[in-house]
Scaffold this motif. Structure first.
Motif, PDB file in Angstrom:
ATOM      1  N   HIS A   1       0.858  -1.184   0.000  1.00 61.74           N
ATOM      2  CA  HIS A   1       0.000   0.000   0.000  1.00 61.74           C
ATOM      3  C   HIS A   1       0.896   1.236   0.000  1.00 61.74           C
ATOM      4  O   HIS A   1       1.841   1.324   0.793  1.00 61.74           O
ATOM      5  N   PHE A   2       0.579   2.176  -0.875  1.00 58.86           N
ATOM      6  CA  PHE A   2       1.433   3.352  -1.054  1.00 58.86           C
ATOM      7  C   PHE A   2       0.623   4.619  -0.769  1.00 58.86           C
ATOM      8  O   PHE A   2      -0.406   4.866  -1.412  1.00 58.86           O
ATOM      9  N   VAL A   3       1.096   5.413   0.183  1.00 54.06           N
ATOM     10  CA  VAL A   3       0.383   6.631   0.564  1.00 54.06           C
ATOM     11  C   VAL A   3       1.367   7.798   0.650  1.00 54.06           C
ATOM     12  O   VAL A   3       2.461   7.652   1.200  1.00 54.06           O
ATOM     13  N   VAL A   4       0.956   8.931   0.097  1.00 53.16           N
ATOM     14  CA  VAL A   4       1.722  10.171   0.220  1.00 53.16           C
ATOM     15  C   VAL A   4       0.887  11.155   1.042  1.00 53.16           C
ATOM     16  O   VAL A   4      -0.295  11.356   0.760  1.00 53.16           O
ATOM     17  N   PHE A   5       1.496  11.753   2.052  1.00 55.95           N
ATOM     18  CA  PHE A   5       0.849  12.791   2.849  1.00 55.95           C
ATOM     19  C   PHE A   5       1.376  14.141   2.364  1.00 55.95           C
ATOM     20  O   PHE A   5       2.544  14.468   2.566  1.00 55.95           O
ATOM     21  N   TYR A   6       0.505  14.878   1.714  1.00 60.21           N
ATOM     22  CA  TYR A   6       0.926  16.140   1.082  1.00 60.21           C
ATOM     23  C   TYR A   6       0.540  17.327   1.964  1.00 60.21           C
ATOM     24  O   TYR A   6      -0.618  17.456   2.381  1.00 60.21           O
ATOM     25  N   ASN A   7       1.506  18.195   2.240  1.00 61.30           N
ATOM     26  CA  ASN A   7       1.189  19.414   2.995  1.00 61.30           C
ATOM     27  C   ASN A   7       1.884  20.633   2.391  1.00 61.30           C
ATOM     28  O   ASN A   7       2.299  21.551   3.096  1.00 61.30           O
TER      29      ASN A   7
ATOM     30  N   ILE B   1      -3.063  16.912   3.751  1.00 61.57           N
ATOM     31  CA  ILE B   1      -3.250  17.027   5.201  1.00 61.57           C
ATOM     32  C   ILE B   1      -3.165  18.470   5.677  1.00 61.57           C
ATOM     33  O   ILE B   1      -2.985  18.737   6.864  1.00 61.57           O
ATOM     34  N   ASN B   2      -3.305  19.413   4.741  1.00 62.96           N
ATOM     35  CA  ASN B   2      -3.327  20.820   5.126  1.00 62.96           C
ATOM     36  C   ASN B   2      -4.608  21.138   5.890  1.00 62.96           C
ATOM     37  O   ASN B   2      -5.534  20.329   5.969  1.00 62.96           O
ATOM     38  N   GLN B   3      -4.658  22.352   6.429  1.00 62.20           N
ATOM     39  CA  GLN B   3      -5.805  22.778   7.226  1.00 62.20           C
ATOM     40  C   GLN B   3      -7.106  22.622   6.437  1.00 62.20           C
ATOM     41  O   GLN B   3      -7.205  23.041   5.293  1.00 62.20           O
ATOM     42  N   GLY B   4      -8.106  22.011   7.082  1.00 59.60           N
ATOM     43  CA  GLY B   4      -9.402  21.829   6.442  1.00 59.60           C
ATOM     44  C   GLY B   4      -9.491  20.596   5.559  1.00 59.60           C
ATOM     45  O   GLY B   4     -10.546  20.309   5.000  1.00 59.60           O
ATOM     46  N   MET B   5      -8.392  19.851   5.414  1.00 59.73           N
ATOM     47  CA  MET B   5      -8.357  18.662   4.562  1.00 59.73           C
ATOM     48  C   MET B   5      -8.139  17.402   5.414  1.00 59.73           C
ATOM     49  O   MET B   5      -7.321  17.403   6.327  1.00 59.73           O
ATOM     50  N   ASN B   6      -8.899  16.349   5.100  1.00 61.91           N
ATOM     51  CA  ASN B   6      -8.773  15.062   5.789  1.00 61.91           C
ATOM     52  C   ASN B   6      -8.756  15.229   7.314  1.00 61.91           C
ATOM     53  O   ASN B   6      -7.914  14.660   8.017  1.00 61.91           O
ATOM     54  N   THR B   7      -9.703  16.028   7.789  1.00 65.15           N
ATOM     55  CA  THR B   7      -9.767  16.318   9.226  1.00 65.15           C
ATOM     56  C   THR B   7     -10.066  15.062  10.048  1.00 65.15           C
ATOM     57  O   THR B   7      -9.555  14.917  11.164  1.00 65.15           O
ATOM     58  N   ASP B   8     -10.874  14.165   9.506  1.00 61.80           N
ATOM     59  CA  ASP B   8     -11.207  12.931  10.224  1.00 61.80           C
ATOM     60  C   ASP B   8      -9.954  12.091  10.471  1.00 61.80           C
ATOM     61  O   ASP B   8      -9.760  11.541  11.549  1.00 61.80           O
TER      62      ASP B   8
ATOM     63  N   LEU C   1      -0.309  13.098  13.810  1.00 65.34           N
ATOM     64  CA  LEU C   1      -0.397  13.732  12.495  1.00 65.34           C
ATOM     65  C   LEU C   1      -1.034  15.115  12.610  1.00 65.34           C
ATOM     66  O   LEU C   1      -0.576  16.076  11.980  1.00 65.34           O
ATOM     67  N   LYS C   2      -2.065  15.219  13.418  1.00 61.55           N
ATOM     68  CA  LYS C   2      -2.736  16.511  13.634  1.00 61.55           C
ATOM     69  C   LYS C   2      -1.770  17.523  14.246  1.00 61.55           C
ATOM     70  O   LYS C   2      -1.677  18.674  13.791  1.00 61.55           O
ATOM     71  N   GLU C   3      -1.034  17.098  15.275  1.00 66.11           N
ATOM     72  CA  GLU C   3      -0.115  18.014  15.946  1.00 66.11           C
ATOM     73  C   GLU C   3       1.080  18.362  15.060  1.00 66.11           C
ATOM     74  O   GLU C   3       1.602  19.488  15.121  1.00 66.11           O
ATOM     75  N   TYR C   4       1.488  17.416  14.245  1.00 69.64           N
ATOM     76  CA  TYR C   4       2.560  17.695  13.289  1.00 69.64           C
ATOM     77  C   TYR C   4       2.164  18.849  12.366  1.00 69.64           C
ATOM     78  O   TYR C   4       2.947  19.767  12.113  1.00 69.64           O
ATOM     79  N   MET C   5       0.909  18.822  11.881  1.00 68.85           N
ATOM     80  CA  MET C   5       0.459  19.879  10.972  1.00 68.85           C
ATOM     81  C   MET C   5       0.266  21.209  11.701  1.00 68.85           C
ATOM     82  O   MET C   5       0.463  22.274  11.115  1.00 68.85           O
ATOM     83  N   ILE C   6      -0.101  21.163  12.978  1.00 72.89           N
ATOM     84  CA  ILE C   6      -0.192  22.403  13.761  1.00 72.89           C
ATOM     85  C   ILE C   6       1.187  23.053  13.824  1.00 72.89           C
ATOM     86  O   ILE C   6       1.335  24.267  13.640  1.00 72.89           O
ATOM     87  N   TYR C   7       2.201  22.232  14.084  1.00 73.65           N
ATOM     88  CA  TYR C   7       3.575  22.741  14.142  1.00 73.65           C
ATOM     89  C   TYR C   7       4.015  23.316  12.792  1.00 73.65           C
ATOM     90  O   TYR C   7       4.557  24.425  12.725  1.00 73.65           O
ATOM     91  N   VAL C   8       3.760  22.575  11.703  1.00 71.00           N
ATOM     92  CA  VAL C   8       4.139  23.037  10.358  1.00 71.00           C
ATOM     93  C   VAL C   8       3.471  24.369  10.036  1.00 71.00           C
ATOM     94  O   VAL C   8       4.108  25.291   9.516  1.00 71.00           O
ATOM     95  N   ASP C   9       2.186  24.481  10.362  1.00 70.29           N
ATOM     96  CA  ASP C   9       1.457  25.728  10.086  1.00 70.29           C
ATOM     97  C   ASP C   9       2.038  26.896  10.877  1.00 70.29           C
ATOM     98  O   ASP C   9       2.125  28.024  10.359  1.00 70.29           O
ATOM     99  N   LYS C  10       2.428  26.630  12.112  1.00 66.74           N
ATOM    100  CA  LYS C  10       3.017  27.704  12.932  1.00 66.74           C
ATOM    101  C   LYS C  10       4.325  28.194  12.308  1.00 66.74           C
ATOM    102  O   LYS C  10       4.567  29.410  12.220  1.00 66.74           O
ATOM    103  N   VAL C  11       5.162  27.267  11.878  1.00 63.08           N
ATOM    104  CA  VAL C  11       6.429  27.655  11.258  1.00 63.08           C
ATOM    105  C   VAL C  11       6.160  28.498  10.017  1.00 63.08           C
ATOM    106  O   VAL C  11       6.763  29.566   9.819  1.00 63.08           O
ATOM    107  N   ARG C  12       5.255  28.051   9.168  1.00 61.78           N
ATOM    108  CA  ARG C  12       4.958  28.778   7.926  1.00 61.78           C
ATOM    109  C   ARG C  12       4.392  30.170   8.205  1.00 61.78           C
ATOM    110  O   ARG C  12       4.749  31.144   7.529  1.00 61.78           O
ATOM    111  N   ASN C  13       3.508  30.249   9.173  1.00 58.70           N
ATOM    112  CA  ASN C  13       2.896  31.542   9.483  1.00 58.70           C
ATOM    113  C   ASN C  13       3.912  32.518  10.064  1.00 58.70           C
ATOM    114  O   ASN C  13       3.924  33.706   9.713  1.00 58.70           O
TER     115      ASN C  13
END
Length: 297
Positions: free
Chosen positions: A113-119, A154-161, A169-181
């Motif tokens: 199974h092959f999955v890419v998590f795009y942010n 996996i950006n904000q508003g995407m694949n929230t479930d 994964l959720k906290e990872y994206m919170i961190y990424v968003d903080k860095v970008r902002n």
């Protein structure tokens, strides 16, 4: 340390997080709607040679006779099926190394199974599927070799479930968003420091960031810098493509103009010498080139 060396021997933040069995199992459960708790069921693939152009696959592991290859990407690429084909070939070669390929008995293999998590920052759908066959020169209804890769935004508003089911994964994206902002407001070094400090205070990846603060900061700066560099390269590629298209368009229009002028002069029964002279003068080409166009008629 050079960028190439850094890329070869340094983890990404995503890999640092999900090479931990608990986190990898949580992500697997979230993706597959399972609830496995025994991390002993999970076996990481530790191949040092499972690489493509010096870039390792992020996470690959076996669980319940399934081979999972997970990749994180902040830049958009349609070549993941090919990359995953190379990765999985190495892994399966290791998997069967104690078995004889010439045996009459079938060798059973784990389901891949092959999955890419795009942010990345480019706007992309919530879910995409890439196929290896999309890259084939000839389109076939049923290609004899196929590999499918699921791309999850996996950006904000995407694949929230999915992110709600996998806390890391959720906290990872919170961190990424903080860095970008914060990079929009201050130098990169300061932005990463502030994001780390804020996440620790807000209990976001607190244990991970506290224990590996120095490495996380160093890696985040490198990752963000690399992401920015790749965006610039992509923008340059698009501009080059536009320029090539413009030049090709101009050349096509020029050729059409030459042929139209030749047609008009022929209809007026102009002598060959006059046709060559007019075409050569009008389009600033040699008489030899003009004659080549004339001979095409």
């Amino acid at each position: 340390m050079s960028r190439e060396t850094n890329r070869n021997y340094k983890d990404t933040i995503f890999r640092m997080l999900f090479k931990e069995p608990d986190n990898a199992l949580s992500l697997y459960n979230a993706l597959n709607r399972t609830s496995y708790k025994d991390i002993k069921k999970l076996q990481f693939n530790t191949l040092e040679n499972a690489i493509y152009m010096n870039i390792k696959n992020d996470i690959s592991f076996l669980i319940m006779n399934q081979l999972n290859l997970y990749e994180h990407q902040s830049t958009y690429t349609q070549n993941m099926p090919l990359r995953d084909l190379l990765y999985v070939s190495d892994i399966l070669q290791e998997y069967v190394k104690e078995k004889s390929l010439y045996s009459s008995r079938r060798i059973n293999l784990p389901n891949p199974h092959f999955v890419v998590f795009y942010n990345g920052t480019e706007r992309k759908p919530e879910k995409l599927e890439y196929r290896l066959s999309d890259s084939f020169f000839i389109t076939e209804e049923e290609p004899e070799l196929e590999l499918k890769v699921t791309v999850l935004n996996i950006n904000q508003g995407m694949n929230t479930d999915l992110k709600e089911k996998c806390k890391i994964l959720k906290e990872y994206m919170i961190y990424v968003d903080k860095v970008r902002n914060y990079t929009k407001l201050m130098p990169l070094n300061n932005a990463v420091e502030k994001a780390v400090e804020e996440c620790i205070k807000e209990n976001v990846l607190k244990e991970f960031l506290s224990k590996q603060r120095a490495e996380v900061i160093k890696m985040s700066i490198y990752e963000y810098d690399e992401e920015k560099e790749l965006r610039i390269i992509r923008a340059d590629e698009r501009e080059i493509g536009k320029e090539i298209g413009r030049k090709e368009g101009e050349e096509s229009a020029r050729k059409l103009g030459i042929m139209v002028l030749i047609d008009v002069l022929n209809e007026l029964n102009a002598p060959k010498d006059i046709v060559l002279e007019k075409v050569s003068e009008k389009f600033e080409i040699s008489r030899e080139e003009a004659e080549e166009y004339l001979n095409c008629k």
